[in-house]
Motif scaffolding. Structure first.
Motif, PDB file in Angstrom:
ATOM      1  N   ALA A   1      -0.442   3.263 -26.114  1.00  0.00           N
ATOM      2  CA  ALA A   1       0.780   3.247 -25.276  1.00  0.00           C
ATOM      3  C   ALA A   1       1.227   4.270 -24.744  1.00  0.00           C
ATOM      4  O   ALA A   1       2.437   3.882 -24.304  1.00  0.00           O
ATOM      5  CB  ALA A   1       0.815   4.021 -26.975  1.00  0.00           C
ATOM      6  N   GLY A   2       1.025   4.922 -24.026  1.00  0.00           N
ATOM      7  CA  GLY A   2       1.232   5.605 -22.154  1.00  0.00           C
ATOM      8  C   GLY A   2       1.797   4.689 -21.702  1.00  0.00           C
ATOM      9  O   GLY A   2       1.929   5.449 -20.142  1.00  0.00           O
ATOM     10  N   ILE A   3       1.009   3.219 -21.650  1.00  0.00           N
ATOM     11  CA  ILE A   3       1.097   2.467 -20.328  1.00  0.00           C
ATOM     12  C   ILE A   3       2.220   1.347 -20.972  1.00  0.00           C
ATOM     13  O   ILE A   3       2.917   0.620 -21.579  1.00  0.00           O
ATOM     14  CB  ILE A   3      -0.163   1.912 -20.230  1.00  0.00           C
TER      15      ILE A   3
ATOM     16  N   ALA B   1      -4.484  -3.255 -17.234  1.00  0.00           N
ATOM     17  CA  ALA B   1      -3.746  -2.085 -18.188  1.00  0.00           C
ATOM     18  C   ALA B   1      -4.164  -2.020 -19.291  1.00  0.00           C
ATOM     19  O   ALA B   1      -4.464  -2.330 -20.257  1.00  0.00           O
ATOM     20  CB  ALA B   1      -2.347  -3.140 -18.553  1.00  0.00           C
ATOM     21  N   THR B   2      -5.051  -0.664 -19.046  1.00  0.00           N
ATOM     22  CA  THR B   2      -6.141  -0.236 -19.561  1.00  0.00           C
ATOM     23  C   THR B   2      -6.851   0.310 -19.332  1.00  0.00           C
ATOM     24  O   THR B   2      -5.784   1.488 -18.187  1.00  0.00           O
ATOM     25  CB  THR B   2      -7.200  -1.133 -20.054  1.00  0.00           C
TER      26      THR B   2
ATOM     27  N   ALA C   1      -2.507  -0.385 -13.462  1.00  0.00           N
ATOM     28  CA  ALA C   1      -1.317  -0.083 -14.511  1.00  0.00           C
ATOM     29  C   ALA C   1      -0.617   1.312 -13.898  1.00  0.00           C
ATOM     30  O   ALA C   1       0.548   1.624 -13.764  1.00  0.00           O
ATOM     31  CB  ALA C   1      -1.173  -0.964 -15.741  1.00  0.00           C
ATOM     32  N   SER C   2      -1.302   1.983 -15.036  1.00  0.00           N
ATOM     33  CA  SER C   2      -0.882   3.570 -14.661  1.00  0.00           C
ATOM     34  C   SER C   2      -2.264   4.223 -14.530  1.00  0.00           C
ATOM     35  O   SER C   2      -3.498   4.602 -15.274  1.00  0.00           O
ATOM     36  CB  SER C   2      -0.745   4.052 -15.779  1.00  0.00           C
ATOM     37  N   GLU C   3      -2.187   4.958 -13.323  1.00  0.00           N
ATOM     38  CA  GLU C   3      -3.648   6.003 -13.223  1.00  0.00           C
ATOM     39  C   GLU C   3      -3.751   7.362 -14.361  1.00  0.00           C
ATOM     40  O   GLU C   3      -4.256   8.067 -14.370  1.00  0.00           O
ATOM     41  CB  GLU C   3      -3.413   6.465 -11.612  1.00  0.00           C
ATOM     42  N   LYS C   4      -2.642   7.358 -14.952  1.00  0.00           N
ATOM     43  CA  LYS C   4      -2.373   8.668 -15.826  1.00  0.00           C
ATOM     44  C   LYS C   4      -3.541   7.954 -17.022  1.00  0.00           C
ATOM     45  O   LYS C   4      -3.474   8.452 -18.471  1.00  0.00           O
ATOM     46  CB  LYS C   4      -0.906   8.752 -16.743  1.00  0.00           C
ATOM     47  N   ALA C   5      -4.371   6.458 -16.808  1.00  0.00           N
ATOM     48  CA  ALA C   5      -4.240   5.862 -18.650  1.00  0.00           C
ATOM     49  C   ALA C   5      -5.677   6.364 -18.349  1.00  0.00           C
ATOM     50  O   ALA C   5      -6.553   5.547 -18.364  1.00  0.00           O
ATOM     51  CB  ALA C   5      -4.238   4.158 -18.416  1.00  0.00           C
TER      52      ALA C   5
END
Ligand code: 13P
Ligand code: SF4
Length: 320
Positions: free
Chosen positions: A182-184, A250-251, A271-275
């Motif tokens: 959900a954070g992506i 994105a995962t 897609a996001s390093e924070k994922a």
């Protein structure tokens, strides 16, 4: 604690020796840390690992993933011992629905068919008609007669994706989510895609950006590049087969290890390093070692719950 390279390789050798001596098979999810993927007998997505749990010969399964996955293995293979390296490795998505909530929901929609994502507890699975994973959810819903109402749980993004792909109008979706996916956000995606103009885009259906992305796809906004919505194993197969050289993924970032290892000539950008899933990352080589040595922590599911839950899992395995 900083581990020296030789300590890590000695630990890996010890684990490989011990698992043979003690007849243990190690199953690891695609989000596990690289060191665990290296010593695993099988690394894969939820569906692939469920299948392996039903096929392996070893008497003990050491499941490196999260709690619900080990429970699924224990349900599929009731005569095997199933161990996990850390009992606290849970899942925000599986926590997003309780047994009472599900029972109330079912009471409000008597006669509806319940389809639940594999990311649920054994108790929840025991109340389902069908289980599904990200790789077979569309197929499972398509197998249900059109006049039957469906209760889909617990992931709302996967649910909206499935509703869109199947065109199903009589499907109710539980408002649960995985905090990692959900954070992506759509903003993360736009930024990454803008920075890599020729990149293909692979996206997990649990992502919050899946829903707006489907509308963008339908409206032709992404006509100039390939976008694929896939399970983690589906992503791995796709990037191997694709002629593209660059990918935005994105995962959960753990998947990048296998992607890069299996495709050294291609570039993968998250897609996001924070994922990052803190539950998946709770497992470590040291805990795996302790698990094998001390036969801990065993996951058990009562026969009553397991027998009911197995029906939903078996229906899924038969269809997919
Ligand atoms: P899959 O590996 O089945 O795509 O699931 C991803 C996931 O979030 C598991 O926790
Ligand atoms: Fe659960 Fe999300 Fe972690 Fe997967 S990534 S285990 S769905 S919290």
């Amino acid at each position: 604690m900083v581990m020296l390279v030789q300590d890590t390789s000695r630990l890996k050798e010890d684990i490989l020796r011990l698992k043979k001596e003690k007849d243990v098979v190690i199953l690891a999810h695609n989000y596990q840390i690289p060191d665990i993927q290296d010593i695993a007998d099988f690394t894969g997505d939820s569906l692939g690992l469920s299948r392996q749990a039903g096929k392996v010969d070893q008497k003990t399964i050491l499941f490196c993933g999260v709690h619900f996955m080990a429970e699924t293995a224990a349900i599929i293979s009731p005569h095997k011992k199933v161990l996990v390296p850390d009992l606290d490795a849970g899942c925000s998505l599986s926590d997003s629905i309780t047994l009472d909530e599900l029972k109330n929901w079912k009471n409000q929609h008597r006669g509806a068919i319940t389809v639940g994502y594999v990311n649920t507890t054994a108790e929840i699975k025991s109340e389902l008609d069908y289980c599904c994973t990200s790789s077979n959810a569309v197929k499972i819903v398509n197998a249900i007669p059109e006049d039957k109402e469906i209760l889909f749980l617990p992931d709302m993004f996967l649910g909206s994706y499935v509703a869109k792909m199947t065109g199903r109008k009589n499907m109710y979706i539980w408002a649960g989510e995985c905090h990692v996916h959900a954070g992506i956000t759509p903003d993360d995606i736009t930024t990454k895609l803008d920075s890599m103009k020729d990149a293909e885009f692979v996206i997990h259906p649990e992502c919050s950006c899946t829903t707006p992305m489907l509308y963008d796809l339908a409206s032709g906004s992404f006509d100039d590049r390939r976008v694929s919505i896939l399970s983690t194993e589906g992503m791995l197969t796709h990037v191997k087969d694709s002629k593209a050289k660059n990918f935005v993924v994105a995962t959960e970032t753990g998947i990048l290890y296998r992607m890069r290892k299996e495709n050294p000539d291609k570039t993968f950008v998250p897609a996001s390093e924070k994922a990052e899933c803190q539950y998946m990352k709770m497992n470590s080589l040291e805990k795996v070692y302790d698990s094998i040595i001390e036969d801990k922590y065993e996951i058990t599911v009562s026969k009553k719950i397991a027998d009911k839950a197995r029906l939903a899992i078996d229906r899924m395995l038969t269809i997919s």
